[in-house]
Scaffold this motif. Structure first.
Motif, PDB file in Angstrom:
ATOM      1  N   SER A 120       0.852  -1.187   0.000  1.00 40.20           N
ATOM      2  CA  SER A 120       0.000   0.000   0.000  1.00 40.20           C
ATOM      3  C   SER A 120       0.884   1.230   0.000  1.00 40.20           C
ATOM      4  CB  SER A 120      -0.904  -0.009   1.238  1.00 40.20           C
ATOM      5  OG  SER A 120      -1.770   1.100   1.204  1.00 40.20           O
ATOM      6  N   LEU A 121       0.578   2.175  -0.873  1.00 42.96           N
ATOM      7  CA  LEU A 121       1.403   3.384  -0.926  1.00 42.96           C
ATOM      8  C   LEU A 121       1.307   4.154   0.387  1.00 42.96           C
ATOM      9  CD1 LEU A 121       3.186   5.310  -2.592  1.00 42.96           C
ATOM     10  CD2 LEU A 121       1.085   6.464  -3.320  1.00 42.96           C
ATOM     11  N   LEU A 122       0.092   4.238   0.940  1.00 44.61           N
ATOM     12  CA  LEU A 122      -0.115   5.050   2.141  1.00 44.61           C
ATOM     13  C   LEU A 122      -0.807   4.253   3.241  1.00 44.61           C
ATOM     14  CD1 LEU A 122      -1.741   8.140   0.353  1.00 44.61           C
ATOM     15  CD2 LEU A 122       0.672   7.853   0.866  1.00 44.61           C
ATOM     16  N   VAL A 123      -0.417   4.544   4.473  1.00 43.52           N
ATOM     17  CA  VAL A 123      -1.176   4.063   5.635  1.00 43.52           C
ATOM     18  C   VAL A 123      -1.441   5.284   6.501  1.00 43.52           C
ATOM     19  CG1 VAL A 123      -1.080   2.708   7.763  1.00 43.52           C
ATOM     20  CG2 VAL A 123      -0.261   1.714   5.634  1.00 43.52           C
ATOM     21  N   LYS A 124      -2.706   5.450   6.888  1.00 41.04           N
ATOM     22  CA  LYS A 124      -3.073   6.625   7.679  1.00 41.04           C
ATOM     23  C   LYS A 124      -2.951   6.332   9.167  1.00 41.04           C
ATOM     24  CE  LYS A 124      -6.450   9.080   5.533  1.00 41.04           C
ATOM     25  NZ  LYS A 124      -7.819   9.543   5.273  1.00 41.04           N
ATOM     26  N   ARG A 125      -2.359   7.289   9.912  1.00 43.85           N
ATOM     27  CA  ARG A 125      -2.325   7.150  11.379  1.00 43.85           C
ATOM     28  C   ARG A 125      -3.653   7.647  11.915  1.00 43.85           C
ATOM     29  NH1 ARG A 125       2.589   9.185  10.671  1.00 43.85           N
ATOM     30  NH2 ARG A 125       1.811  11.286  10.925  1.00 43.85           N
ATOM     31  N   THR A 126      -4.500   6.715  12.320  1.00 43.60           N
ATOM     32  CA  THR A 126      -5.822   7.127  12.776  1.00 43.60           C
ATOM     33  C   THR A 126      -6.309   6.238  13.915  1.00 43.60           C
ATOM     34  OG1 THR A 126      -8.168   7.187  12.135  1.00 43.60           O
ATOM     35  CG2 THR A 126      -6.753   5.792  10.804  1.00 43.60           C
ATOM     36  N   PRO A 127      -7.028   6.817  14.881  1.00 44.11           N
ATOM     37  CA  PRO A 127      -7.594   5.993  15.968  1.00 44.11           C
ATOM     38  C   PRO A 127      -8.649   5.024  15.456  1.00 44.11           C
ATOM     39  CG  PRO A 127      -8.295   8.303  16.161  1.00 44.11           C
ATOM     40  CD  PRO A 127      -7.256   8.251  15.080  1.00 44.11           C
TER      41      PRO A 127
END
Ligand code: IMP
Ligand code: MG
Length: 216
Positions: free
Chosen positions: A160-167
């Motif tokens: 995956s190009l991006l992984v989001k830091r999210t709760p």
């Protein structure tokens, strides 16, 4: 060589307080100038990171045939660039890997929210996997992995190009990660907001006004 399953994928971290870059420093289509807060990942940096992911993937595949599955539509730019880099490597190393491609379409988002319903369209021969745009909660990817595992593939790896830091994250992590990004809605490089902004080369932060403007 370290076993990838035992080690976490490395990634380039874009910090939460990163201001990104001014739109006036890059070429951005005129029709989107008012809709974006900043350029967060310029196209050149995306390509440089993708080149390295290609090298890691080819190294880890150890000569196995890869069926590369692109998750449309948001993954198409990353997929195409990643495949190009893998092809170039394959032409220049002793232990090259045969590569075939397939495409699948997933849809779960309306506006900037997950609809909790992942629709899958297409795909025929599913044995290994590459080329996803962004993992936010991880729900989309977990749904797809459940489906793929029904085909009992020898091995499935997710890039995956991006992984989001999210709760909101389920804790799911892909095997290969380009960048870890702040919890903002990002567009460009094939990532969309209600189908707009795929025609933007850089990954940018969508403005709050634009979310209203392009709402469905
Ligand atoms: P998840 O199921 O929450 O992991 O969401 C993943 C999917 O949601 C991606 O494949 C995208 O289609 C979409 N998505 C999540 N965050 C963003 C974003 O910041 N920009 C564009 N699409 C996004
Ligand atoms: Mg989308």
């Amino acid at each position: 060589m370290k076993d990838r399953d035992l080690s976490m994928a490395s990634y380039l971290e874009i910090a939460d307080d990163s201001k990104g870059h001014g739109l006036d420093l890059f070429c951005v289509p005129k029709h989107y100038e008012e809709d974006l807060d900043s350029v967060i990942i310029p196209n050149g940096l995306i390509k440089d990171r993708t080149e390295r992911l290609a090298r890691d993937i080819v190294r880890d595949m150890g000569g196995h045939h890869i069926v590369a599955l692109c998750v449309l539509k948001g993954g198409y730019k990353f997929f195409a660039d990643l495949m190009d880099y893998i092809k170039t490597l394959n032409q220049n190393i002793d232990k090259s890997v045969p590569l075939t491609v397939d495409f699948i379409r997933l849809k779960s988002y309306s506006n900037d929210q997950s609809t909790n319903c992942v629709k899958v369209i297409g795909g025929d021969e599913l044995s290994a996997l590459k080329g996803k745009d962004i993992v936010e909660t991880g729900k989309t990817m977990e749904t797809l992995l459940d489906l793929l595992n029904e085909c009992q593939p020898k091995m499935v790896k997710v890039a995956s190009l991006l992984v989001k830091r999210t709760p909101r994250s389920s804790g799911y992590r892909p095997d290969y990660i380009g960048f870890e990004v702040p919890d903002k809605f990002l567009v460009g490089y094939a990532l969309d907001y209600n189908e707009y902004f795929r025609d933007l080369s850089h990954i940018c932060v969508l403005s709050e006004q634009a979310k209203e403007k392009y709402k469905v």
